[in-house]
Design a protein around this motif. Structure first.
Motif, PDB file in Angstrom:
ATOM      1  N   ASP A 269       0.800  -1.228   0.000  1.00  0.00           N
ATOM      2  CA  ASP A 269       0.000   0.000   0.000  1.00  0.00           C
ATOM      3  C   ASP A 269       0.830   1.275   0.000  1.00  0.00           C
ATOM      4  O   ASP A 269       0.331   2.337  -0.345  1.00  0.00           O
ATOM      5  N   TYR A 270       2.107   1.208   0.414  1.00  0.00           N
ATOM      6  CA  TYR A 270       2.836   2.459   0.596  1.00  0.00           C
ATOM      7  C   TYR A 270       3.400   3.048  -0.697  1.00  0.00           C
ATOM      8  O   TYR A 270       3.898   4.167  -0.714  1.00  0.00           O
ATOM      9  N   TYR A 271       3.348   2.333  -1.814  1.00  0.00           N
ATOM     10  CA  TYR A 271       3.879   2.894  -3.057  1.00  0.00           C
ATOM     11  C   TYR A 271       2.993   4.021  -3.571  1.00  0.00           C
ATOM     12  O   TYR A 271       1.766   3.935  -3.536  1.00  0.00           O
ATOM     13  N   THR A 272       3.618   5.083  -4.079  1.00  0.00           N
ATOM     14  CA  THR A 272       2.873   6.265  -4.526  1.00  0.00           C
ATOM     15  C   THR A 272       3.162   6.644  -5.975  1.00  0.00           C
ATOM     16  O   THR A 272       2.442   7.466  -6.544  1.00  0.00           O
ATOM     17  N   GLY A 273       4.216   6.115  -6.561  1.00  0.00           N
ATOM     18  CA  GLY A 273       4.586   6.516  -7.922  1.00  0.00           C
ATOM     19  C   GLY A 273       5.130   5.355  -8.719  1.00  0.00           C
ATOM     20  O   GLY A 273       4.496   4.307  -8.831  1.00  0.00           O
ATOM     21  N   VAL A 274       6.330   5.539  -9.268  1.00  0.00           N
ATOM     22  CA  VAL A 274       6.955   4.500 -10.086  1.00  0.00           C
ATOM     23  C   VAL A 274       7.170   3.230  -9.261  1.00  0.00           C
ATOM     24  O   VAL A 274       7.585   3.292  -8.098  1.00  0.00           O
ATOM     25  N   ILE A 275       6.861   2.090  -9.864  1.00  0.00           N
ATOM     26  CA  ILE A 275       7.122   0.781  -9.241  1.00  0.00           C
ATOM     27  C   ILE A 275       7.840  -0.082 -10.272  1.00  0.00           C
ATOM     28  O   ILE A 275       7.693   0.119 -11.477  1.00  0.00           O
ATOM     29  N   TYR A 276       8.641  -1.040  -9.792  1.00  0.00           N
ATOM     30  CA  TYR A 276       9.375  -1.892 -10.725  1.00  0.00           C
ATOM     31  C   TYR A 276       9.648  -3.252 -10.092  1.00  0.00           C
ATOM     32  O   TYR A 276       9.688  -3.400  -8.867  1.00  0.00           O
ATOM     33  N   GLU A 277       9.854  -4.228 -10.973  1.00  0.00           N
ATOM     34  CA  GLU A 277      10.072  -5.603 -10.524  1.00  0.00           C
ATOM     35  C   GLU A 277      10.885  -6.334 -11.587  1.00  0.00           C
ATOM     36  O   GLU A 277      10.537  -6.290 -12.775  1.00  0.00           O
ATOM     37  N   ALA A 278      11.963  -6.981 -11.181  1.00  0.00           N
ATOM     38  CA  ALA A 278      12.821  -7.725 -12.114  1.00  0.00           C
ATOM     39  C   ALA A 278      12.460  -9.203 -12.097  1.00  0.00           C
ATOM     40  O   ALA A 278      12.300  -9.800 -11.037  1.00  0.00           O
ATOM     41  N   VAL A 279      12.320  -9.778 -13.280  1.00  0.00           N
ATOM     42  CA  VAL A 279      12.021 -11.216 -13.404  1.00  0.00           C
ATOM     43  C   VAL A 279      13.026 -11.848 -14.345  1.00  0.00           C
ATOM     44  O   VAL A 279      13.509 -11.208 -15.289  1.00  0.00           O
ATOM     45  N   LEU A 280      13.352 -13.100 -14.087  1.00  0.00           N
ATOM     46  CA  LEU A 280      14.229 -13.834 -14.993  1.00  0.00           C
ATOM     47  C   LEU A 280      13.441 -14.266 -16.213  1.00  0.00           C
ATOM     48  O   LEU A 280      12.281 -14.671 -16.105  1.00  0.00           O
ATOM     49  N   LEU A 281      14.070 -14.187 -17.378  1.00  0.00           N
ATOM     50  CA  LEU A 281      13.428 -14.665 -18.597  1.00  0.00           C
ATOM     51  C   LEU A 281      13.606 -16.164 -18.674  1.00  0.00           C
ATOM     52  O   LEU A 281      14.737 -16.666 -18.601  1.00  0.00           O
ATOM     53  N   GLN A 282      12.524 -16.887 -18.795  1.00  0.00           N
ATOM     54  CA  GLN A 282      12.585 -18.344 -18.817  1.00  0.00           C
ATOM     55  C   GLN A 282      13.323 -18.812 -20.064  1.00  0.00           C
ATOM     56  O   GLN A 282      13.094 -18.318 -21.167  1.00  0.00           O
ATOM     57  N   THR A 283      14.215 -19.755 -19.873  1.00  0.00           N
ATOM     58  CA  THR A 283      14.923 -20.384 -20.988  1.00  0.00           C
ATOM     59  C   THR A 283      14.618 -21.869 -20.965  1.00  0.00           C
ATOM     60  O   THR A 283      14.272 -22.430 -19.920  1.00  0.00           O
ATOM     61  N   PRO A 284      14.711 -22.545 -22.108  1.00  0.00           N
ATOM     62  CA  PRO A 284      14.460 -23.996 -22.100  1.00  0.00           C
ATOM     63  C   PRO A 284      15.326 -24.694 -21.073  1.00  0.00           C
ATOM     64  O   PRO A 284      16.519 -24.420 -20.956  1.00  0.00           O
ATOM     65  N   ALA A 285      14.722 -25.589 -20.294  1.00  0.00           N
ATOM     66  CA  ALA A 285      15.446 -26.266 -19.217  1.00  0.00           C
ATOM     67  C   ALA A 285      16.589 -27.106 -19.765  1.00  0.00           C
ATOM     68  O   ALA A 285      16.458 -27.774 -20.784  1.00  0.00           O
ATOM     69  N   GLN A 286      17.715 -27.031 -19.106  1.00  0.00           N
ATOM     70  CA  GLN A 286      18.847 -27.887 -19.445  1.00  0.00           C
ATOM     71  C   GLN A 286      18.519 -29.315 -19.024  1.00  0.00           C
ATOM     72  O   GLN A 286      17.589 -29.568 -18.268  1.00  0.00           O
ATOM     73  N   ALA A 287      19.309 -30.246 -19.516  1.00  0.00           N
ATOM     74  CA  ALA A 287      19.088 -31.636 -19.150  1.00  0.00           C
ATOM     75  C   ALA A 287      19.157 -31.801 -17.642  1.00  0.00           C
ATOM     76  O   ALA A 287      20.117 -31.376 -17.012  1.00  0.00           O
ATOM     77  N   GLY A 288      18.107 -32.359 -17.057  1.00  0.00           N
ATOM     78  CA  GLY A 288      18.076 -32.598 -15.618  1.00  0.00           C
ATOM     79  C   GLY A 288      17.689 -31.400 -14.801  1.00  0.00           C
ATOM     80  O   GLY A 288      17.639 -31.463 -13.579  1.00  0.00           O
ATOM     81  N   GLU A 289      17.387 -30.263 -15.445  1.00  0.00           N
ATOM     82  CA  GLU A 289      17.071 -29.046 -14.711  1.00  0.00           C
ATOM     83  C   GLU A 289      15.569 -28.819 -14.718  1.00  0.00           C
ATOM     84  O   GLU A 289      14.920 -28.854 -15.762  1.00  0.00           O
ATOM     85  N   GLU A 290      14.991 -28.589 -13.552  1.00  0.00           N
ATOM     86  CA  GLU A 290      13.567 -28.308 -13.444  1.00  0.00           C
ATOM     87  C   GLU A 290      13.300 -26.881 -13.921  1.00  0.00           C
ATOM     88  O   GLU A 290      14.130 -25.998 -13.748  1.00  0.00           O
ATOM     89  N   PRO A 291      12.121 -26.641 -14.537  1.00  0.00           N
ATOM     90  CA  PRO A 291      11.791 -25.271 -14.931  1.00  0.00           C
ATOM     91  C   PRO A 291      11.792 -24.357 -13.714  1.00  0.00           C
ATOM     92  O   PRO A 291      11.319 -24.725 -12.646  1.00  0.00           O
ATOM     93  N   LEU A 292      12.351 -23.159 -13.876  1.00  0.00           N
ATOM     94  CA  LEU A 292      12.448 -22.228 -12.757  1.00  0.00           C
ATOM     95  C   LEU A 292      11.104 -21.571 -12.485  1.00  0.00           C
ATOM     96  O   LEU A 292      10.416 -21.157 -13.400  1.00  0.00           O
ATOM     97  N   GLY A 293      10.746 -21.477 -11.225  1.00  0.00           N
ATOM     98  CA  GLY A 293       9.509 -20.816 -10.843  1.00  0.00           C
ATOM     99  C   GLY A 293       9.716 -20.016  -9.585  1.00  0.00           C
ATOM    100  O   GLY A 293       9.061 -20.249  -8.575  1.00  0.00           O
ATOM    101  N   VAL A 294      10.641 -19.070  -9.613  1.00  0.00           N
ATOM    102  CA  VAL A 294      11.019 -18.364  -8.394  1.00  0.00           C
ATOM    103  C   VAL A 294      10.393 -16.979  -8.272  1.00  0.00           C
ATOM    104  O   VAL A 294      10.582 -16.301  -7.281  1.00  0.00           O
ATOM    105  N   GLY A 295       9.615 -16.547  -9.283  1.00  0.00           N
ATOM    106  CA  GLY A 295       9.009 -15.220  -9.202  1.00  0.00           C
ATOM    107  C   GLY A 295      10.039 -14.122  -9.403  1.00  0.00           C
ATOM    108  O   GLY A 295      11.071 -14.317 -10.039  1.00  0.00           O
TER     109      GLY A 295
END
Length: 449
Positions: A269-295
């Protein structure tokens, strides 16, 4: 000074009495009475103007009412004396309280590994652009993958809700629903707004037309020409600031990492103006790697009204800041190392000084001292005659990349056997060249002769 010293001593003694009663599990009434005495003494003492300690201590009542629907993430508990406490949810609210209590109007603050804030009256969007530059620098240097920083403005959101027909009382709760669009579909968000929050379906549809748009400065310019949105004063101010922000981001060379996203709402609730959020761009999972879902891995924004909530005179101090999601970044790094079957390094040591035979402790000590003097991060096992296999296993477990091995033959030949722990390749290096070779392999600057 003498009077203050006497009061400080009384506060110290009373504090010890309160702690003693809590340890003895005395009655809540007695502890409450003694805590009251302690608070009165502290009030008499007042702040020590000669000590500028940056301490963020926050009672529960300070936290409440600042996070909107995210308040459910604040965990409450009572101590043995019945005093209501909370686990701190973030450092933004405590920071704002600190500014108000100490009557500060200009400050730049960083909290190691986590937060960065700028407080003070400055020209529009310059501090905001710096925060986004810092966020991009941090995420790039961590090398955790491609990322995108979404930006929006609370004034644009509020203006959009107003022209779509959302009542003032529902702005924040609808804002919280919109913020879920990065996790669930528009249909699910619409169902929540209509079914759970009582929004009319046609109002939700009008919101959907806006919040599913994203782009760059061209989208900002397009919305500045929107026949309805451009008539709303709040939205117009927000769009004007975002256009200016993109100009500064272009000068900083990070505009390609930024996306204007109308679905970004940031539920606090305390934001009053510009807001921002960085997210990782999903890439195809490497062998044995689970898809990332970390927000999101970093986020922040402008909170110009928060300090005024704690100031007795309501004095406002404009603020903007960011926070890095350290725990989430650790999760990403650990997962990727596991997928590559690499161990997490538990030490900064670059080389272990090892011996191949017994009775070579003195030689190991001489060599490790030479490496330390040359600025090499080196160590040795604290045993007189360690087995070579144990020394090599220690390197593998700790993630030490190199082993400098001393043996009787190496001493005769004036060389050191340098072993790569991962490839197990071994080469003989002249002792006088060892420092330069280690620096070359570990990426340290070489000595210029």
């Amino acid at each position: 000074m003498a009077e203050r010293a006497a009061l400080e001593e009384l506060v110290k003694l009373q504090g010890e009495r309160v702690r003693g009663l809590k340890q003895q599990k005395a009655s809540a009434e007695l502890i409450e009475e003694e805590v009251g005495k302690l608070l009165k003494l502290k009030a008499q003492l007042g702040p020590d103007e000669s000590k500028q300690k940056f301490v963020l201590k926050t009672p529960k009542e300070t936290l409440m009412g600042k996070y909107g629907e995210d308040s459910k993430l604040i965990y409450d508990l009572k101590d043995q004396g019945g005093e209501l406490l909370s686990l701190r949810y973030d450092l933004t609210v405590p920071f704002a309280r600190y500014l108000a209590m100490n009557k500060l109007t200009n400050i730049k603050r960083y909290h190691i590994a986590k937060d960065f804030d700028i407080a003070g009256n400055f020209d529009p969007m310059i501090p905001d652009a710096e925060c986004l530059k810092i966020m991009c620098e941090i995420l790039s240097s961590l090398q955790i993958g491609d990322f995108l920083v979404k930006v929006n403005d609370r004034r644009i959101l509020d203006g959009m809700f107003a022209i779509c027909g959302v009542s003032d009382s529902k702005f924040r709760t609808i804002c919280s629903s919109v913020d879920k669009l990065d996790k669930v579909s528009w249909e699910e968000v619409k169902n929540e707004m209509v079914g759970e929050k009582g929004l009319a379906p046609e109002v939700a549809d009008r919101i959907g037309d806006y919040v599913q748009q994203h782009g760059g400065v061209s989208l900002v310019e397009q919305l500045l020409q929107d026949p309805k949105l451009s008539q709303n004063k709040q939205a117009l101010e927000g769009l004007g600031d975002l256009k200016l922000l993109f100009e500064y981001l272009t000068l900083f060379g990070i505009d390609d990492k930024i996306s204007f996203d109308l679905s970004l709402a940031r539920g606090l609730d305390y934001y009053t103006g510009v807001i921002y959020e960085a997210v990782l761009l999903q890439t195809p999972a490497q062998a044995g790697e689970e898809p990332l879902g970390v927000g999101s891995v970093a986020a922040g924004g402008r909170y110009d009204g928060l300090v005024g909530m704690f100031d007795p005179k309501g004095r406002k101090v404009p603020c903007v800041g960011l926070s890095i999601g350290v725990e989430r970044i650790f999760s990403i790094v650990e997962q990727r190392l596991e997928a590559l079957e690499e161990k997490v390094r538990t030490t900064e040591t670059q080389v272990l000084v090892a011996s191949a035979q017994k009775k070579l402790l003195e030689e190991r000590l001489k060599l490790v001292s030479e490496l330390w003097d040359a600025g090499i991060k080196a160590e040795l096992l604290y045993k007189k005659n360690p087995k070579l296999l144990n020394q090599l296993q220690y390197c593998e477990e700790a993630g030490i990349p190199l082993v400098a091995i001393i043996g009787e033959q190496e001493l005769k030949d004036g060389v050191i056997k340098l072993r790569s722990v991962t490839s197990r390749e071994e080469v003989n290096v002249r002792r006088e060249d060892l420092v330069e070779e280690i620096k070359r392999r570990t990426g340290q600057p070489l000595r210029i002769c």
